[in-house]
Design a protein around this motif. Sequence first.
Motif, PDB file in Angstrom:
ATOM      1  N   ALA A   1      41.354  35.248  48.233  1.00 32.15           N
ATOM      2  CA  ALA A   1      41.439  33.944  47.573  1.00 32.15           C
ATOM      3  C   ALA A   1      40.045  33.319  47.439  1.00 32.15           C
ATOM      4  O   ALA A   1      39.698  32.730  46.400  1.00 32.15           O
ATOM      5  CB  ALA A   1      42.372  33.026  48.349  1.00 32.15           C
ATOM      6  N   ASP A   2      39.236  33.455  48.509  1.00 36.38           N
ATOM      7  CA  ASP A   2      37.872  32.911  48.446  1.00 36.38           C
ATOM      8  C   ASP A   2      37.050  33.612  47.370  1.00 36.38           C
ATOM      9  O   ASP A   2      36.307  32.972  46.603  1.00 36.38           O
ATOM     10  CB  ASP A   2      37.190  33.064  49.807  1.00 36.38           C
ATOM     11  N   VAL A   3      37.206  34.946  47.344  1.00 33.52           N
ATOM     12  CA  VAL A   3      36.459  35.702  46.326  1.00 33.52           C
ATOM     13  C   VAL A   3      36.906  35.298  44.924  1.00 33.52           C
ATOM     14  O   VAL A   3      36.085  35.102  44.011  1.00 33.52           O
ATOM     15  CB  VAL A   3      36.631  37.213  46.561  1.00 33.52           C
ATOM     16  N   SER A   4      38.221  35.166  44.759  1.00 34.13           N
ATOM     17  CA  SER A   4      38.736  34.767  43.442  1.00 34.13           C
ATOM     18  C   SER A   4      38.227  33.379  43.055  1.00 34.13           C
ATOM     19  O   SER A   4      37.862  33.123  41.892  1.00 34.13           O
ATOM     20  CB  SER A   4      40.268  34.784  43.454  1.00 34.13           C
ATOM     21  N   GLU A   5      38.164  32.485  44.024  1.00 36.34           N
ATOM     22  CA  GLU A   5      37.676  31.127  43.728  1.00 36.34           C
ATOM     23  C   GLU A   5      36.202  31.150  43.349  1.00 36.34           C
ATOM     24  O   GLU A   5      35.775  30.460  42.411  1.00 36.34           O
ATOM     25  CB  GLU A   5      37.912  30.244  44.953  1.00 36.34           C
ATOM     26  N   ARG A   6      35.409  31.967  44.076  1.00 42.37           N
ATOM     27  CA  ARG A   6      33.986  32.049  43.740  1.00 42.37           C
ATOM     28  C   ARG A   6      33.784  32.678  42.363  1.00 42.37           C
ATOM     29  O   ARG A   6      32.927  32.241  41.586  1.00 42.37           O
ATOM     30  CB  ARG A   6      33.249  32.861  44.814  1.00 42.37           C
ATOM     31  N   VAL A   7      34.581  33.711  42.081  1.00 44.24           N
ATOM     32  CA  VAL A   7      34.469  34.344  40.756  1.00 44.24           C
ATOM     33  C   VAL A   7      34.822  33.352  39.658  1.00 44.24           C
ATOM     34  O   VAL A   7      34.155  33.265  38.616  1.00 44.24           O
ATOM     35  CB  VAL A   7      35.372  35.591  40.696  1.00 44.24           C
ATOM     36  N   HIS A   8      35.894  32.584  39.901  1.00 39.02           N
ATOM     37  CA  HIS A   8      36.291  31.583  38.905  1.00 39.02           C
ATOM     38  C   HIS A   8      35.198  30.530  38.718  1.00 39.02           C
ATOM     39  O   HIS A   8      34.881  30.137  37.572  1.00 39.02           O
ATOM     40  CB  HIS A   8      37.596  30.922  39.348  1.00 39.02           C
ATOM     41  N   ALA A   9      34.587  30.094  39.832  1.00 40.02           N
ATOM     42  CA  ALA A   9      33.518  29.098  39.738  1.00 40.02           C
ATOM     43  C   ALA A   9      32.318  29.662  38.995  1.00 40.02           C
ATOM     44  O   ALA A   9      31.695  28.983  38.161  1.00 40.02           O
ATOM     45  CB  ALA A   9      33.125  28.630  41.140  1.00 40.02           C
ATOM     46  N   GLN A  10      31.991  30.932  39.295  1.00 42.32           N
ATOM     47  CA  GLN A  10      30.857  31.550  38.603  1.00 42.32           C
ATOM     48  C   GLN A  10      31.143  31.722  37.114  1.00 42.32           C
ATOM     49  O   GLN A  10      30.249  31.553  36.276  1.00 42.32           O
ATOM     50  CB  GLN A  10      30.531  32.895  39.252  1.00 42.32           C
ATOM     51  N   ARG A  11      32.410  32.068  36.809  1.00 45.71           N
ATOM     52  CA  ARG A  11      32.769  32.186  35.395  1.00 45.71           C
ATOM     53  C   ARG A  11      32.649  30.837  34.686  1.00 45.71           C
ATOM     54  O   ARG A  11      32.144  30.751  33.561  1.00 45.71           O
ATOM     55  CB  ARG A  11      34.192  32.721  35.271  1.00 45.71           C
ATOM     56  N   GLU A  12      33.109  29.784  35.332  1.00 47.05           N
ATOM     57  CA  GLU A  12      33.006  28.453  34.739  1.00 47.05           C
ATOM     58  C   GLU A  12      31.544  28.046  34.569  1.00 47.05           C
ATOM     59  O   GLU A  12      31.155  27.466  33.549  1.00 47.05           O
ATOM     60  CB  GLU A  12      33.744  27.433  35.607  1.00 47.05           C
ATOM     61  N   GLU A  13      30.748  28.375  35.586  1.00 52.44           N
ATOM     62  CA  GLU A  13      29.322  28.057  35.490  1.00 52.44           C
ATOM     63  C   GLU A  13      28.668  28.842  34.358  1.00 52.44           C
ATOM     64  O   GLU A  13      27.853  28.309  33.593  1.00 52.44           O
ATOM     65  CB  GLU A  13      28.639  28.364  36.816  1.00 52.44           C
ATOM     66  N   ALA A  14      29.041  30.130  34.241  1.00 55.50           N
ATOM     67  CA  ALA A  14      28.485  30.950  33.164  1.00 55.50           C
ATOM     68  C   ALA A  14      28.930  30.438  31.801  1.00 55.50           C
ATOM     69  O   ALA A  14      28.145  30.398  30.841  1.00 55.50           O
ATOM     70  CB  ALA A  14      28.912  32.409  33.353  1.00 55.50           C
ATOM     71  N   ARG A  15      30.219  30.024  31.712  1.00 51.59           N
ATOM     72  CA  ARG A  15      30.716  29.492  30.448  1.00 51.59           C
ATOM     73  C   ARG A  15      29.991  28.190  30.081  1.00 51.59           C
ATOM     74  O   ARG A  15      29.600  27.980  28.923  1.00 51.59           O
ATOM     75  CB  ARG A  15      32.220  29.257  30.539  1.00 51.59           C
TER      76      ARG A  15
END
Length: 221
Positions: A18-32
């Motif tokens: 869950a933590d990894v998924s949250e970090r990936v989602h945050a990084q994706r949002e930051e990249a977007r």
Amino acid sequence: MNQPVPSETYAAQVRRLADVSERVHAQREEARAWHERQCAAADRAVAEAEERVRRAERDLAEARELQERVDAEVAHLWQQLRERLGAAGRRLAEPPAPTSGVDADPVLLLDRVRELLDRTRKPGELPGSTNPLLALCGVAGAVLAYALGAAARAAGVGYGGDLAVGMPVLALVVTLFGPLVGLVPAKVLADRRHAVLGPRPMIVVLTAGLVTTVVLLVAGR
């Protein structure tokens, strides 16, 4: 046989996932968000570049229009200068080329040239050195008028009758106009010298003509 995974280990793996998924989602949002900012900045840069190009095209068109107006005005003023110089002006060819390195408004420079040509176009008054010629014009006019008056008196005497009464009066009137007759050759003199027959030259002519008329009338008695 495989041993079952303890529940604590499974729960830890789920939390880690869950933590990894949250970090990936945050990084994706930051990249977007970064991508959107970059696209917006690129769009602004393109729009600014297009505006600069349009402004440069407008400036170029205005500069070309100004150049055409300046060239036409230069040709017009150059032609006026050639006409003003007369025979000497015919030896002048094309207008001089623009001087490089001169940082000045060509419109202001042309206005100064136009004012200078206007001042040279306006004729001045006859100089004082022409006073003898002006006096001679007055004397000649008075003598001519007196001669015409004398001829009129002689004609009256010769024909007799009513003419013998009227012609002397006409002769006197013609003689008195003698000072004004001198203004005619004086005006011709002024025109040839591209000058104005102002008050001073007129006074010289009239004074000389009046004195001559008085002398002739006194001498003719």
